[in-house]
Design a protein around this motif. Sequence first.
Motif, PDB file in Angstrom:
ATOM      1  N   ILE A  94       0.849  -1.198   0.000  1.00  0.00           N
ATOM      2  CA  ILE A  94       0.000   0.000   0.000  1.00  0.00           C
ATOM      3  C   ILE A  94       0.881   1.243   0.000  1.00  0.00           C
ATOM      4  CG2 ILE A  94      -1.822   1.251   1.202  1.00  0.00           C
ATOM      5  CD1 ILE A  94      -2.675  -1.484   0.079  1.00  0.00           C
ATOM      6  N   ARG A  95       0.719   2.088  -1.006  1.00  0.00           N
ATOM      7  CA  ARG A  95       1.546   3.288  -1.127  1.00  0.00           C
ATOM      8  C   ARG A  95       1.097   4.382  -0.159  1.00  0.00           C
ATOM      9  NH1 ARG A  95       6.469   4.684  -3.640  1.00  0.00           N
ATOM     10  NH2 ARG A  95       6.455   6.909  -4.127  1.00  0.00           N
ATOM     11  N   TYR A  96      -0.219   4.608  -0.108  1.00  0.00           N
ATOM     12  CA  TYR A  96      -0.767   5.658   0.747  1.00  0.00           C
ATOM     13  C   TYR A  96      -2.071   5.198   1.384  1.00  0.00           C
ATOM     14  CZ  TYR A  96       2.236   8.722  -2.126  1.00  0.00           C
ATOM     15  OH  TYR A  96       3.292   9.287  -2.781  1.00  0.00           O
ATOM     16  N   VAL A  97      -2.377   5.804   2.522  1.00  0.00           N
ATOM     17  CA  VAL A  97      -3.707   5.700   3.122  1.00  0.00           C
ATOM     18  C   VAL A  97      -4.332   7.088   3.124  1.00  0.00           C
ATOM     19  CG1 VAL A  97      -5.035   5.229   5.218  1.00  0.00           C
ATOM     20  CG2 VAL A  97      -3.131   3.741   4.601  1.00  0.00           C
ATOM     21  N   PHE A  98      -5.576   7.174   2.670  1.00  0.00           N
ATOM     22  CA  PHE A  98      -6.370   8.398   2.766  1.00  0.00           C
ATOM     23  C   PHE A  98      -7.442   8.125   3.813  1.00  0.00           C
ATOM     24  CE2 PHE A  98      -4.483   8.493  -1.388  1.00  0.00           C
ATOM     25  CZ  PHE A  98      -4.215   9.825  -1.643  1.00  0.00           C
ATOM     26  N   ILE A 118       2.200   3.187   7.241  1.00  0.00           N
ATOM     27  CA  ILE A 118       1.931   3.458   5.824  1.00  0.00           C
ATOM     28  C   ILE A 118       1.801   4.970   5.659  1.00  0.00           C
ATOM     29  CG2 ILE A 118       0.371   3.049   3.885  1.00  0.00           C
ATOM     30  CD1 ILE A 118      -0.615   0.543   5.371  1.00  0.00           C
ATOM     31  N   PRO A 119       2.400   5.574   4.634  1.00  0.00           N
ATOM     32  CA  PRO A 119       2.267   7.015   4.418  1.00  0.00           C
ATOM     33  C   PRO A 119       0.792   7.434   4.409  1.00  0.00           C
ATOM     34  CG  PRO A 119       3.949   6.149   2.971  1.00  0.00           C
ATOM     35  CD  PRO A 119       3.317   4.966   3.633  1.00  0.00           C
ATOM     36  N   LEU A 120       0.495   8.503   5.143  1.00  0.00           N
ATOM     37  CA  LEU A 120      -0.900   8.892   5.377  1.00  0.00           C
ATOM     38  C   LEU A 120      -1.207  10.292   4.864  1.00  0.00           C
ATOM     39  CD1 LEU A 120      -3.709   8.679   6.878  1.00  0.00           C
ATOM     40  CD2 LEU A 120      -2.517   9.676   8.859  1.00  0.00           C
ATOM     41  N   PHE A 121      -2.353  10.417   4.184  1.00  0.00           N
ATOM     42  CA  PHE A 121      -2.975  11.708   3.937  1.00  0.00           C
ATOM     43  C   PHE A 121      -4.184  11.770   4.873  1.00  0.00           C
ATOM     44  CE2 PHE A 121      -0.846  11.184  -0.196  1.00  0.00           C
ATOM     45  CZ  PHE A 121      -0.262  12.434  -0.341  1.00  0.00           C
TER      46      PHE A 121
END
Length: 352
Positions: A94-98, A118-121
Amino acid sequence: MEKITLYEFENRQVISMGKMIGKQSIVFEETPFILEGASVVGPKEGEGPLGKGFDVVEQDPMMGQDSWELAESLFQKEALQKVLLKAKMGKEEIRYVFAGDLLGQLIGTTFGILEYEIPLFGIYGACSTMGEAMSLGAMIVEAGNAENVIAMTSSHFASAERQFRFPLEYGKQRPFSSTWTVTGSGAVIISRKQGIAKITGVTTGKIVDYGVKDAQNMGACMAPAAVDVIASHFEDFGTAPTDYDKIITGDLGLVGKTILFELLNQKGYDISKVHMDCGIEMFDGSVQDTHAGGSGCACAATVFTSFVLKQLKKKVWKKILFIPTGALMSPISFNEGNTVPGIAHCVMIESV
């Protein structure tokens, strides 16, 4: 700036500028897919009409924690874990979590997904957060900036009541216009790989304020925003209600549904034959004492990831509009007597 052209969409010519279409929409040329979805809810939601369709029904709304807020974080943590298990994927894929929630500074999300690294927005759209998360996730994937992302959100009845209304111990009588905040979390994986359904377009909503100040009447606060984004979607894409198998609003409830129909009829659109509201479907108000229906970020998210996705997978519905709705209020704005503006985000989804 790209040259403005006429874009052919379902035998209609509409104005387009690259991937932009109309005034506030995007059409996806390489459609992102919804790879999998997961839903985790509390006991009251499990006792409702959709109870058998949720992935997990927790019997303890406290989740063994010392606070409602920590319990909400665990709902979000479990939803993320569940969607990865269903997709047979690891967190490293998983690249990003929104993600976001209703709590101040998104603490439900912060402590919920902290361990996954995991990188988060982190995003806030009130109860429209799932629509915003899916829209942004689809844009990132379609642009080639990620292979897989997760869009998710959560809410909890008790944490929301404590922050926005009254402590549960106060025992205040709830008016019939009020809705019951859903306890739970929903998550989807949006991917470049073919999945259950595909996201073919989005229409981003605007803040709409009709001057409503009643925090116990979320339907009236949010319905005008839903009207605005639905009408804008039809105009941008050159479509009509009959082009969709279902038009699904997030949590307008019984009061908001009536307002939605009336205001859309004034604009020349009748969606009554294809409309569904997640807040109305979540509970049986006649026996569960939920008054106007369900609300909260998890309302639209869990209904979508359980019931709606299954209808798309079975091709019972081939094309839908998913429109989570949100009331943009805070404890400060409420206590200072401000109005409660609304917002809604429209995601166009088709079966594959």
